[in-house]
Design a protein around this motif. Structure first.
Motif, PDB file in Angstrom:
ATOM      1  N   ALA A 126     -10.311  35.362   4.810  1.00 64.04           N
ATOM      2  CA  ALA A 126      -9.542  36.084   3.787  1.00 64.04           C
ATOM      3  C   ALA A 126      -9.767  37.580   3.989  1.00 64.04           C
ATOM      4  O   ALA A 126     -10.750  37.961   4.602  1.00 64.04           O
ATOM      5  CB  ALA A 126     -10.006  35.660   2.383  1.00 64.04           C
ATOM      6  N   PRO A 127      -8.942  38.444   3.442  1.00 63.18           N
ATOM      7  CA  PRO A 127      -7.657  38.156   2.794  1.00 63.18           C
ATOM      8  C   PRO A 127      -6.548  37.879   3.813  1.00 63.18           C
ATOM      9  O   PRO A 127      -6.844  37.761   5.015  1.00 63.18           O
ATOM     10  CB  PRO A 127      -7.389  39.474   2.052  1.00 63.18           C
ATOM     11  N   ILE A 128      -5.312  37.786   3.335  1.00 65.38           N
ATOM     12  CA  ILE A 128      -4.189  37.574   4.254  1.00 65.38           C
ATOM     13  C   ILE A 128      -4.157  38.722   5.261  1.00 65.38           C
ATOM     14  O   ILE A 128      -4.510  39.846   4.936  1.00 65.38           O
ATOM     15  CB  ILE A 128      -2.826  37.494   3.523  1.00 65.38           C
ATOM     16  N   ALA A 140       3.494  40.959   0.207  1.00 67.19           N
ATOM     17  CA  ALA A 140       2.121  40.631  -0.199  1.00 67.19           C
ATOM     18  C   ALA A 140       1.085  41.404   0.613  1.00 67.19           C
ATOM     19  O   ALA A 140      -0.061  41.543   0.195  1.00 67.19           O
ATOM     20  CB  ALA A 140       1.884  39.134  -0.069  1.00 67.19           C
ATOM     21  N   TYR A 141       1.502  41.917   1.781  1.00 64.92           N
ATOM     22  CA  TYR A 141       0.547  42.651   2.623  1.00 64.92           C
ATOM     23  C   TYR A 141       0.348  44.091   2.165  1.00 64.92           C
ATOM     24  O   TYR A 141      -0.570  44.753   2.600  1.00 64.92           O
ATOM     25  CB  TYR A 141       1.026  42.653   4.088  1.00 64.92           C
ATOM     26  N   ASP A 142       1.261  44.571   1.296  1.00 63.92           N
ATOM     27  CA  ASP A 142       1.159  45.970   0.860  1.00 63.92           C
ATOM     28  C   ASP A 142       0.000  46.133  -0.107  1.00 63.92           C
ATOM     29  O   ASP A 142      -0.086  45.441  -1.121  1.00 63.92           O
ATOM     30  CB  ASP A 142       2.462  46.410   0.157  1.00 63.92           C
ATOM     31  N   GLY A 143      -0.872  47.073   0.201  1.00 60.27           N
ATOM     32  CA  GLY A 143      -1.929  47.461  -0.729  1.00 60.27           C
ATOM     33  C   GLY A 143      -2.818  46.323  -1.186  1.00 60.27           C
ATOM     34  O   GLY A 143      -2.960  46.100  -2.385  1.00 60.27           O
ATOM     35  N   VAL A 144      -3.393  45.591  -0.230  1.00 58.54           N
ATOM     36  CA  VAL A 144      -4.379  44.568  -0.605  1.00 58.54           C
ATOM     37  C   VAL A 144      -5.663  45.294  -1.026  1.00 58.54           C
ATOM     38  O   VAL A 144      -6.221  46.067  -0.262  1.00 58.54           O
ATOM     39  CB  VAL A 144      -4.670  43.628   0.589  1.00 58.54           C
TER      40      VAL A 144
END
Ligand SMILES: *[C@@H]1O[C@H](CO)[C@@H](O)[C@H](O)[C@H]1NC(C)=O
Ligand SMILES: *[C@@H]1O[C@H](CO)[C@@H](O)[C@H](O)[C@H]1NC(C)=O
Length: 327
Positions: A126-128, A140-144
């Motif tokens: 993790a994370p993606i 979903a990848y923006d600003g993890v």
């Protein structure tokens, strides 16, 4: 007279082999790893696969689970997380550090110090964007952030327990290293909050190895460590603590503009420590791929094999290759 001990012996054998064999009925069965390519025979079960932590964004995390070698029912559950941020618990933790196997050419060899001699080891990638995890919705990848990571990891465990209900309420420890010094306490806090609403996590303890906890203290210990191990001179040590310390250098580096004094100090430090010393373990040589193949290269080769990915129920989504750390 001769028969009775033999019968007893056979009965005991049967019972002990049952303890080893009976472990997974139901959903976990689909994730069972029958055999990893090149794997030596072992007495424990392995599982791996995806857990969807966000249905809307189709965000899936990846895990590898090695049950304890003997009597897994009596052993705790240990979640392992690597750091980075962005490095893989599968490639680093499981296949290079404390998991049951190490890749070696075309085969796997046993790690005699594997933690699954004492615990049921759950490695969470993790994370993606790290290793095999992915999100179908690319937004979903923006600003993890760390908070998103902690929430996803919590959701992962909740859903993992649905697959492995036999591990619900097992003594649970969270362990890891480096940037997991951030991941682990943040995840633990969410677990305790969750437990207040609905008891789920039988959390017994945390173990942090070489953790990132406080930026300045952690990074600045580097100067004293190098100096006390004879890797830099007294003069360089002084520069490395007064002219430009390591925390200043790191923050300048991440901001994309290293100042002249910091650049000078770091050049001097690098020259003296040389490129042949591993900065994470100064007793080791650096791995130089053209000279010898080290465990990281072996792991990258192994986890990029299509037959290995099939055996692990893994797939590459949005990336061409599995890598140890994402950028
Ligand atoms: C979970 O296990 C603990 C012992 O480790 C026990 O005290 C507790 O009652 C158990 N809770 C549930 C919900 O089974
Ligand atoms: C490291 O450098 C920064 C910036 O120059 C300074 O604020 C900090 O006090 C220094 N830390 C130590 C431990 O010397």
């Amino acid at each position: 007279m001769m028969m009775k001990p033999l019968v007893l012996f056979l009965l005991q054998l049967l019972m002990s082999s049952c303890l080893v064999m009976v472990d997974c009925f139901g959903p976990c069965e689909l994730d069972r790893v029958v055999q990893l390519p090149g794997q030596p025979p072992v007495m424990f079960q392995q599982y791996s696969g995806y857990i969807t932590v966000d249905e809307k964004k189709q965000k899936s995390l990846f895990y590898y689970f090695a049950e304890a070698e003997f009597d897994p029912f009596s052993k705790p559950l240990v979640l392992w997380l690597n750091g980075g941020p962005g490095c893989s618990s599968l490639g680093v933790g499981a296949f290079s550090e404390n998991g049951p196997f190490r890749p070696n050419g075309q085969v796997l060899i046993r790690n005699e110090h594997s933690w699954n001699t004492e615990a049921n080891m759950l490695y969470l990638e993790a994370p993606i964007g790290v290793g095999f995890p992915y999100a179908a919705d690319s937004s979903a990848y923006d600003g993890v952030t760390d908070l998103i990571t902690a929430r996803d990891n919590l959701a992962f465990l909740q859903k993992w327990f649905l697959k492995f209900p036999q591990y619900k309420n097992r003594s649970l420890f969270i362990t890891g290293e480096s940037y997991a010094g951030h991941y682990i306490p943040q995840l633990a806090e969410l677990m305790l909050q969750h437990n207040k609403k609905e008891y789920l996590f039988n959390l017994k303890g945390l173990a942090l190895g070489n953790p990132v906890l406080e930026f300045a203290t952690d990074f600045n210990s580097r100067a004293e460590f190098f100096w006390s191990h004879g890797l830099i001179s007294d003069t360089t040590y002084k520069m490395f603590t007064s002219t430009c310390n390591y925390s200043r250098y790191v923050s300048e580096y991440y901001r994309g503009s290293v100042s002249a004094p910091c650049s000078r100090v770091m050049t001097q430090v690098s020259t003296e420590t040389s490129k042949f010393v591993d900065k994470y373990d100064v007793t080791l040589d650096v791995c130089i791929s053209s000279i010898d193949v080290c465990v990281e290269d072996e792991t990258v080769n192994y986890l990029n094999r299509v037959d290995v990915q099939m055996a692990l129920h893994a797939r590459l989504v949005g990336v061409r290759r599995w890598s140890v750390c994402s950028k």
